[in-house]
Motif scaffolding. Structure first.
Motif, short mmCIF file in Angstrom:
data_model
loop_
_atom_site.label_atom_id
_atom_site.label_comp_id
_atom_site.label_asym_id
_atom_site.label_seq_id
_atom_site.Cartn_x
_atom_site.Cartn_y
_atom_site.Cartn_z
N LYS A 1 47.50 42.55 36.19
CA LYS A 1 48.17 41.79 35.12
C LYS A 1 47.21 41.50 33.98
O LYS A 1 47.56 41.62 32.79
CB LYS A 1 48.75 40.50 35.68
CG LYS A 1 49.32 39.59 34.59
CD LYS A 1 49.94 38.33 35.16
CE LYS A 1 50.27 37.34 34.05
NZ LYS A 1 51.06 37.92 32.95
N GLU A 2 45.98 41.10 34.34
CA GLU A 2 44.99 40.77 33.31
C GLU A 2 44.56 42.02 32.55
O GLU A 2 44.43 42.00 31.32
CB GLU A 2 43.78 40.11 33.95
CG GLU A 2 44.05 38.71 34.49
CD GLU A 2 42.81 38.09 35.10
OE1 GLU A 2 41.71 38.67 34.93
OE2 GLU A 2 42.94 37.03 35.75
N ASP B 1 47.27 41.01 46.87
CA ASP B 1 47.56 39.89 45.96
C ASP B 1 46.54 39.86 44.82
O ASP B 1 46.91 39.67 43.65
CB ASP B 1 47.52 38.56 46.73
CG ASP B 1 48.59 38.47 47.79
OD1 ASP B 1 49.66 39.08 47.60
OD2 ASP B 1 48.36 37.80 48.82
N GLU B 2 45.27 40.02 45.16
CA GLU B 2 44.22 40.01 44.14
C GLU B 2 44.38 41.18 43.18
O GLU B 2 44.17 41.04 41.97
CB GLU B 2 42.85 40.05 44.81
CG GLU B 2 42.49 38.78 45.56
CD GLU B 2 41.20 38.91 46.34
OE1 GLU B 2 40.63 40.03 46.36
OE2 GLU B 2 40.76 37.91 46.93
N GLU C 1 54.86 38.45 35.45
CA GLU C 1 54.04 38.25 36.64
C GLU C 1 54.18 39.46 37.57
O GLU C 1 55.25 40.08 37.65
CB GLU C 1 54.49 36.99 37.39
CG GLU C 1 54.34 35.70 36.60
CD GLU C 1 52.88 35.39 36.32
OE1 GLU C 1 52.03 35.62 37.20
OE2 GLU C 1 52.60 34.94 35.20
N GLU D 1 46.92 40.42 40.51
CA GLU D 1 46.38 39.52 39.49
C GLU D 1 45.47 40.27 38.52
O GLU D 1 45.53 40.08 37.30
CB GLU D 1 45.62 38.36 40.14
CG GLU D 1 46.49 37.34 40.83
CD GLU D 1 47.37 36.58 39.85
OE1 GLU D 1 46.90 36.24 38.76
OE2 GLU D 1 48.55 36.37 40.17
#
Length: 324
Positions: free
Chosen positions: A117-118, A110-111, A125, A114
């Motif tokens: 994406k950044e 999950d991390e 998403e 994220e």
């Protein structure tokens, strides 16, 4: 509702079909469909819905391998497929790219989504659903259960059934382990050895690597006794210092002890509900009893751990950790 476990889908085409059906059900639509098949340029996606602006990539994994290898492979898959979506001129507009896998849920994945994406500054998403999430969704839909797991039967465990199961197990353990439980601690020696094993562990007997909690899926322990909810095992010996106010702390080589030094046994308690079964004879590797448990308490089978005094004829006393 009792605890259920669906077998993962081993066929890639069937897995993708099941994901189409699941998301059509979850989002009350019929627009999720497969984006080509193997051999087509799928541009990083397997399933999509133009109505929901959502694309899905399906990752069926061989779960017989080490967790570390599977997790690393998923990291690589996600990064590669996200870059495909960005660079291969995908004509389908998407707001969400969901990766679904037969591998379990994991916070590190999950991390990673994220962070990716950044780093790539994507317009969509990036989301990961492991098998734990998928299983819970499938279990809530009888139609999909009948279609993809036709032999699966949901059994509702009442409190009475659960209570009777644990009571029967307690009586059986008391009988089968009587030679251990009824002998004095001083006389037990090596005969009280037990092998605690994760019932769903895959490492025994060839290897024993720690999990993300630093815990092991099989290890030796010494049977101690039964308690009202399960079995107790001695899993270590520690030295502590007890202070005048009856708080306590572990001793340290760096500091002089400030309290009374006491040897204590570290005792782990396993609830009958978390004991799946046992083999009283063991096997060719370890010829003493094996107890198969759910390792669901931060990588261990122990719902509670406490310490008791070894210096006072096994007399119990309440000790409070000074660090709390």
């Amino acid at each position: 509702m009792g605890t259920h476990q669906l077998t993962t889908i081993n066929n890639s085409d069937t897995f993708e079909d099941s994901i189409c059906d699941l998301f059509n059900h979850l989002e009350s639509t019929f627009t999720y469909k497969r984006f080509g098949k193997n051999g087509h340029n799928q541009k990083g996606i397997d399933v999509f819905s133009t109505e929901k602006d959502c694309a899905i990539q399906c990752k069926k994994k061989d779960l017989s391998r080490k967790d570390l290898l599977i997790k690393k492979e998923i990291f690589n898959d996600i990064e590669k497929d996200v870059n495909k979506v960005i660079n291969d001129d995908l004509k389908v507009k998407i707001d969400k790219l969901i990766f679904v896998s037969t591998y379990k849920d994991h916070p590190e994945i999950d991390e990673f989504c994220e962070i990716l994406k950044e780093e790539l500054n994507t317009d969509f998403e990036i989301i990961y659903w492991g098998w734990d999430t998928l299983e819970s969704k499938f279990l809530a839909n009888k139609e999909l259960l009948n279609k993809y797991w036709s032999n699966f039967i949901i059994k509702t465990d009442s409190k009475e059934t659960h209570f009777k199961r644990n009571l029967d197990l307690k009586k059986k353990i008391a009988k089968d382990f009587g030679n251990w439980l009824n002998d004095s601690q001083a006389n037990r020696k090596l005969r009280s050895r037990i092998l605690l094993r994760a019932f769903d562990g895959t490492q025994y007997p060839d290897e024993n690597e720690p999990d993300e909690f630093g815990q092991y899926s099989w290890f030796r322990a010494e049977i101690k006794s039964l308690y009202h909810k399960g079995m107790e095992f001695i899993i270590g010996i520690d030295e502590i210092q007890v202070f005048e106010d009856y708080t306590w702390d572990f001793t340290s080589n760096d500091n002089e002890p400030k309290g009374e030094l006491v040897n204590v046994a570290k005792v782990g308690q396993i609830n009958f509900s978390d004991i799946i079964d046992y083999d009283i004879d063991g096997d060719e590797y370890y010829m003493f009893p094996h107890v198969f448990c759910k390792f669901i308490h931060k990588g261990t089978p122990f719902e509670n751990i406490y310490y008791y005094n070894l210096d006072k004829t096994y007399e119990y006393f309440e000790i409070k950790d000074k660090r709390k």
